[in-house]
Scaffold this motif. Structure first.
Motif, PDB file in Angstrom:
ATOM      1  N   SER A  76     112.834   2.723  60.644  1.00 33.35           N
ATOM      2  CA  SER A  76     111.477   3.254  60.485  1.00 33.35           C
ATOM      3  C   SER A  76     110.462   2.166  60.784  1.00 33.35           C
ATOM      4  O   SER A  76     110.785   0.974  60.800  1.00 33.35           O
ATOM      5  CB  SER A  76     111.268   3.774  59.056  1.00 33.35           C
ATOM      6  N   ILE A  77     109.226   2.599  61.041  1.00 34.72           N
ATOM      7  CA  ILE A  77     108.115   1.673  61.264  1.00 34.72           C
ATOM      8  C   ILE A  77     107.048   1.972  60.216  1.00 34.72           C
ATOM      9  O   ILE A  77     106.620   3.117  60.069  1.00 34.72           O
ATOM     10  CB  ILE A  77     107.513   1.837  62.675  1.00 34.72           C
ATOM     11  N   LEU A  78     106.618   0.952  59.491  1.00 30.21           N
ATOM     12  CA  LEU A  78     105.601   1.110  58.456  1.00 30.21           C
ATOM     13  C   LEU A  78     104.275   0.527  58.917  1.00 30.21           C
ATOM     14  O   LEU A  78     104.235  -0.511  59.579  1.00 30.21           O
ATOM     15  CB  LEU A  78     106.034   0.401  57.164  1.00 30.21           C
ATOM     16  N   VAL A  79     103.187   1.212  58.549  1.00 31.92           N
ATOM     17  CA  VAL A  79     101.838   0.705  58.802  1.00 31.92           C
ATOM     18  C   VAL A  79     101.124   0.627  57.459  1.00 31.92           C
ATOM     19  O   VAL A  79     101.039   1.618  56.739  1.00 31.92           O
ATOM     20  CB  VAL A  79     101.058   1.621  59.765  1.00 31.92           C
ATOM     21  N   ASP A  80     100.599  -0.561  57.098  1.00 31.63           N
ATOM     22  CA  ASP A  80      99.943  -0.714  55.802  1.00 31.63           C
ATOM     23  C   ASP A  80      98.431  -0.585  55.937  1.00 31.63           C
ATOM     24  O   ASP A  80      97.908  -0.246  57.012  1.00 31.63           O
ATOM     25  CB  ASP A  80     100.341  -2.040  55.147  1.00 31.63           C
ATOM     26  N   ASN A  81      97.717  -0.862  54.862  1.00 31.57           N
ATOM     27  CA  ASN A  81      96.265  -0.670  54.871  1.00 31.57           C
ATOM     28  C   ASN A  81      95.524  -1.708  55.703  1.00 31.57           C
ATOM     29  O   ASN A  81      94.329  -1.569  55.949  1.00 31.57           O
ATOM     30  CB  ASN A  81      95.724  -0.673  53.433  1.00 31.57           C
ATOM     31  N   LYS A  82      96.228  -2.732  56.143  1.00 33.83           N
ATOM     32  CA  LYS A  82      95.626  -3.720  57.054  1.00 33.83           C
ATOM     33  C   LYS A  82      95.981  -3.402  58.509  1.00 33.83           C
ATOM     34  O   LYS A  82      95.734  -4.210  59.397  1.00 33.83           O
ATOM     35  CB  LYS A  82      96.135  -5.130  56.707  1.00 33.83           C
ATOM     36  N   LYS A  83      96.588  -2.226  58.709  1.00 36.74           N
ATOM     37  CA  LYS A  83      97.021  -1.754  60.033  1.00 36.74           C
ATOM     38  C   LYS A  83      98.124  -2.612  60.636  1.00 36.74           C
ATOM     39  O   LYS A  83      98.363  -2.616  61.853  1.00 36.74           O
ATOM     40  CB  LYS A  83      95.831  -1.686  61.018  1.00 36.74           C
ATOM     41  N   ARG A  84      98.836  -3.320  59.773  1.00 33.25           N
ATOM     42  CA  ARG A  84      99.952  -4.150  60.235  1.00 33.25           C
ATOM     43  C   ARG A  84     101.207  -3.295  60.357  1.00 33.25           C
ATOM     44  O   ARG A  84     101.505  -2.480  59.482  1.00 33.25           O
ATOM     45  CB  ARG A  84     100.195  -5.304  59.265  1.00 33.25           C
ATOM     46  N   LEU A  85     101.931  -3.503  61.462  1.00 35.81           N
ATOM     47  CA  LEU A  85     103.175  -2.775  61.702  1.00 35.81           C
ATOM     48  C   LEU A  85     104.364  -3.627  61.271  1.00 35.81           C
ATOM     49  O   LEU A  85     104.402  -4.830  61.544  1.00 35.81           O
ATOM     50  CB  LEU A  85     103.329  -2.421  63.182  1.00 35.81           C
ATOM     51  N   SER A  86     105.301  -3.007  60.597  1.00 34.83           N
ATOM     52  CA  SER A  86     106.545  -3.706  60.256  1.00 34.83           C
ATOM     53  C   SER A  86     107.703  -2.747  60.445  1.00 34.83           C
ATOM     54  O   SER A  86     107.602  -1.554  60.134  1.00 34.83           O
ATOM     55  CB  SER A  86     106.506  -4.226  58.818  1.00 34.83           C
TER      56      SER A  86
ATOM     57  N   ILE B 274      99.107   5.248  44.197  1.00 31.84           N
ATOM     58  CA  ILE B 274      98.208   5.110  45.339  1.00 31.84           C
ATOM     59  C   ILE B 274      98.991   5.050  46.646  1.00 31.84           C
ATOM     60  O   ILE B 274     100.034   4.405  46.737  1.00 31.84           O
ATOM     61  CB  ILE B 274      97.324   3.853  45.151  1.00 31.84           C
ATOM     62  N   THR B 275      98.486   5.738  47.651  1.00 31.26           N
ATOM     63  CA  THR B 275      99.123   5.740  48.968  1.00 31.26           C
ATOM     64  C   THR B 275      98.800   4.439  49.683  1.00 31.26           C
ATOM     65  O   THR B 275      97.640   4.163  50.014  1.00 31.26           O
ATOM     66  CB  THR B 275      98.633   6.947  49.796  1.00 31.26           C
ATOM     67  N   VAL B 276      99.836   3.636  49.918  1.00 34.45           N
ATOM     68  CA  VAL B 276      99.623   2.287  50.460  1.00 34.45           C
ATOM     69  C   VAL B 276     100.114   2.127  51.896  1.00 34.45           C
ATOM     70  O   VAL B 276      99.753   1.161  52.571  1.00 34.45           O
ATOM     71  CB  VAL B 276     100.304   1.227  49.572  1.00 34.45           C
ATOM     72  N   SER B 277     100.960   3.054  52.360  1.00 31.62           N
ATOM     73  CA  SER B 277     101.510   2.915  53.718  1.00 31.62           C
ATOM     74  C   SER B 277     101.769   4.276  54.335  1.00 31.62           C
ATOM     75  O   SER B 277     101.921   5.280  53.638  1.00 31.62           O
ATOM     76  CB  SER B 277     102.832   2.127  53.700  1.00 31.62           C
ATOM     77  N   LYS B 278     101.821   4.269  55.657  1.00 29.21           N
ATOM     78  CA  LYS B 278     102.319   5.423  56.411  1.00 29.21           C
ATOM     79  C   LYS B 278     103.603   4.983  57.111  1.00 29.21           C
ATOM     80  O   LYS B 278     103.704   3.832  57.533  1.00 29.21           O
ATOM     81  CB  LYS B 278     101.292   5.878  57.456  1.00 29.21           C
ATOM     82  N   PHE B 279     104.564   5.873  57.209  1.00 34.10           N
ATOM     83  CA  PHE B 279     105.755   5.498  57.956  1.00 34.10           C
ATOM     84  C   PHE B 279     105.937   6.404  59.160  1.00 34.10           C
ATOM     85  O   PHE B 279     105.563   7.584  59.156  1.00 34.10           O
ATOM     86  CB  PHE B 279     107.012   5.454  57.068  1.00 34.10           C
ATOM     87  N   TYR B 280     106.484   5.815  60.199  1.00 35.70           N
ATOM     88  CA  TYR B 280     106.658   6.495  61.477  1.00 35.70           C
ATOM     89  C   TYR B 280     108.129   6.473  61.854  1.00 35.70           C
ATOM     90  O   TYR B 280     108.900   5.601  61.453  1.00 35.70           O
ATOM     91  CB  TYR B 280     105.831   5.803  62.573  1.00 35.70           C
ATOM     92  N   ARG B 281     108.503   7.449  62.674  1.00 31.63           N
ATOM     93  CA  ARG B 281     109.871   7.505  63.169  1.00 31.63           C
ATOM     94  C   ARG B 281     110.064   6.404  64.205  1.00 31.63           C
ATOM     95  O   ARG B 281     109.091   5.868  64.758  1.00 31.63           O
ATOM     96  CB  ARG B 281     110.145   8.890  63.753  1.00 31.63           C
ATOM     97  N   ILE B 282     111.304   6.057  64.470  1.00 32.90           N
ATOM     98  CA  ILE B 282     111.571   4.971  65.420  1.00 32.90           C
ATOM     99  C   ILE B 282     111.190   5.353  66.846  1.00 32.90           C
ATOM    100  O   ILE B 282     111.154   4.499  67.735  1.00 32.90           O
ATOM    101  CB  ILE B 282     113.055   4.545  65.363  1.00 32.90           C
TER     102      ILE B 282
END
Length: 678
Positions: free
Chosen positions: A416-426, A496-504
């Motif tokens: 998975s790919i996560l995006v946090d509130n700083k718009k950082r991808l991990s 609190i919602t802290v991240s969005k996750f995306y499919r690979i």
């Protein structure tokens, strides 16, 4: 308990306060935390103000019989577009004005109800009643408020009497005698609700905090210490419990429907299946079931801070008695992974995952992923040729458990790919090397499969590691954490919602859901609430980037299996019957119900149409399948050691014998084996 704030989750009143200053302080701190940590914080502006005002008034007066139209209009003009300014200035004078007016109107309603209670109601007059629409305006004039209440009580009486018998002629013959009892019950309940609303203090604040939080997204919520404890307890397979399950009957009464023979409720020797719960007390407050919200009762019962509970019960509509129960740590059977073997020309393993629970309290160190691993190993010892994982009605749970579970079935690589509130991808990678099981996997989902379920299912789908069947899932691709408002605050928290996750693939199922490879109709699928239906849901988007990964089988094989299955489903009498039943449900749920005549004939017809459909749903089954379902050899030996679990185990086993979704999953695995041989 402090470690709770670090745990990530994937999920799916009366309103008074004694002092507005603490309320504003907490609102200010909630906003500060959200602005710092939320994945998509919104400015505190007129839009927020309108949302909070509209939803606050809707929550205070859902039936539109408390505030006069003139009062609402005055409050709206003064506050609807200005609450943001008050909150930012820590000025909560608006609360004092709204609550004072609300309390005055409740006292007025109490006097009206007491007056109606002494009157003889006229059921001969010709009249109609309107029902709440999506936008139900405040319309009551001061001169009409008694008329509105009389109409409401008359309708409630007609509705109550209509449910007393399936024979309309019998109801008409006995109408007057039924009327006396029904009128007393309904007015007593209304007075009880008014008194509860008048006396309650804390839930105004909690309601306001939650409305404020919900503006940012549907899954950001305020938690008091009690509600946080209750929430966390639902995410564990072991928690402090009374050892009984309850359900609502057709009269909205809370009935004891199961008692754990190992639990404290059973050990009192006083409670029996079928007893009605009248009130619940934690020694500090007592809630009357007839006039308290289900949410408040659930929180009081579920909070692990409430270790001692006193129930007031009624047996067989007769004797009333009290029982004090001291909670103890119990295994939650309904929230625990379990497995079976199904033999239908081919031996298949079945694993049900009710939720992505974890050991948040540190009692056992065990979670959902570890339990799935254990059940898989048991099934493999029975030489299964495929595995079915059932995620229907699984609302989510722990992010960590979902990652671990995916790692059990993926050899290696990104999941998975996560995006946090700083718009950082991990990128989240498979935490384990290798897989626990190499055979074919089918995953069953439905509209109630949410969050962690969707996370896991989407990974398995993208890798072609599993073929998904069922109906489209909820559509939640966000991640929450529970955090205290301040470092040493142990009473106020925000999930609190802290991240969005995306499919690979770079895509997201946020607000659209995970779409199964084979769409199979499920009962209620068109009335399940979807993420996209929440007004503040985070919209769907996608990433321009995607990571490299290798699928387990070719897309062409998944397509061929899906086409074969879809053809069977289209021709299957059971699934076609589900479609017919869903159309009947849609007709009642989505049919505009603007108004009906206030007559026993019309109300009886209206209620009977719903009752008949409910009976049809309850009687809808599939006994003709009779699948050969059994326990694994290992679990058979465990049942000898723990005989108290036999009854619940048998219930689970019997339910699977007529499961058409499981039957189709087995057939798909057989197709897979045949195609692989060719």
């Amino acid at each position: 308990m402090n470690k709770i704030s670090l745990v990530l989750f994937l999920f799916t009143h009366s309103l008074f306060a004694q002092n507005s200053n603490p309320t504003c302080e907490i609102l200010f701190k909630i906003n500060k935390l959200i602005q710092q940590e939320h994945v998509n914080p919104k400015p505190v502006n007129d839009s927020l103000s309108a949302y909070v005002f509209d939803n606050l008034m809707n929550e205070l007066d859902p039936s539109r019989n408390i505030f006069y139209k003139s009062q609402f209009d005055a409050l709206s003009s003064k506050y609807r577009l200005h609450l943001n300014d008050y909150i930012l200035k820590k000025d909560c004078s608006f609360i004092s004005e709204i609550k004072a007016l609300y309390k005055t109107n409740l006292e007025r309603n109490k006097l009206i109800l007491e007056k109606i209670n002494k009157e003889t109601l006229d059921f001969s007059q010709i009249d109609t009643i309107r029902f709440k629409q999506k936008k139900f305006s405040f319309y009551v004039k001061e001169s009409d408020v008694e008329k509105v209440w009389r109409k409401k009580i008359r309708y409630e009486i007609l509705n109550d009497i209509s449910g007393k018998s399936k024979n309309l002629d019998s109801i008409k013959i006995n109408f007057n005698s039924l009327l006396v009892k029904s009128k007393k019950t309904i007015i007593d309940n209304e007075l009880c609700k008014v008194n509860a609303l008048t006396k309650s203090e804390k839930t105004f604040e909690d309601g306001l905090y939650n409305i404020f939080c919900a503006y940012f997204d549907p899954h950001t919520n305020y938690f008091s210490n009690d509600s946080k404890s209750s929430f966390v307890s639902t995410l564990s397979k072991e928690h402090l419990s009374m050892g009984l399950n309850v359900s609502l009957n057709s009269k909205n009464e809370i009935i004891v429907n199961e008692i754990d023979p190992n639990g404290p409720a059973f050990k009192t020797g006083k409670i029996k299946k079928g007893d009605q719960i009248l009130s619940v007390s934690n020694q500090k407050e007592t809630l009357q079931v007839s006039c308290a919200s289900i949410e408040s009762i659930s929180t009081l019962l579920g909070s692990e801070l409430n270790t001692s509970i006193t129930l007031t019960l009624r047996r067989n509509a007769g004797k009333i008695f009290k029982v004090n129960i001291l909670k103890q740590v119990l295994k939650d059977e309904e929230n625990t992974v379990y497995s079976f073997v199904i033999d239908k020309n081919i031996k298949i393993g079945y694993i049900k995952i009710p939720s992505f629970y974890s050991d948040f309290e540190g009692r056992s160190g065990k979670g959902c992923a570890q339990d799935v691993a254990k059940e898989t190993i048991k099934l493999m010892k029975d030489d299964i040729k495929g595995l079915v994982i059932d995620l229907t009605d699984n609302g989510g749970g722990s992010m960590e458990e979902a990652i671990k579970l995916a790692g059990l079935f993926i050899e290696s690589g990104p999941i998975s790919i996560l995006v946090d509130n700083k718009k950082r991808l991990s990128v989240i990678n498979d935490p384990y090397k290798g897989v626990i099981y190499k055979g074919p996997v089918i995953i069953i989902i439905n509209g109630n499969s949410a969050s962690a379920s969707e996370f896991f299912a989407s990974i398995m789908q993208d890798y072609n590691r599993a073929l998904l069947i069922g109906s489209t899932s909820l559509g939640k691709a966000t991640m929450q954490t529970i955090a205290p408002l301040e470092k040493n605050d142990d009473q106020n928290f925000v999930k609190i919602t802290v991240s969005k996750f995306y499919r690979i693939t770079g895509k997201s199922h946020q607000a659209v859901g995970v779409v199964p490879d084979v769409q199979i109709p499920t009962i209620y699928q068109t009335v399940f609430q979807k993420e996209s239906e929440f007004p503040t849901a985070i919209p769907n988007d996608s990433l321009n980037t995607h990571v490299q990964f290798k699928t387990y089988v070719k897309n062409s094989l998944i397509d061929e299996l899906s086409q074969k299955s879809a053809k069977r489903v289209a021709e299957d009498p059971y699934f076609n019957s589900v479609k017919v039943l869903n159309s009947k449900i849609d007709l009642i749920v989505h049919k505009p119900k603007l108004e009906i005549p206030m007559t026993i004939d019309s109300v009886f017809e209206e209620q009977n149409s719903i009752t008949n459909l409910w009976e049809e749903i309850n009687n809808f089954d599939a006994k003709d399948l009779n699948l050969n379902v059994s326990n694994s050899d290992y679990n058979k030996s465990l049942l000898i050691i723990y005989p108290s679990e036999k009854e619940y185990n048998q219930m689970q086993l019997d339910a699977l014998k007529s499961n058409h979704y499981l039957n189709e999953a087995i057939t798909i695995i057989a197709d897979f084996k045949a195609l692989k041989r060719n």
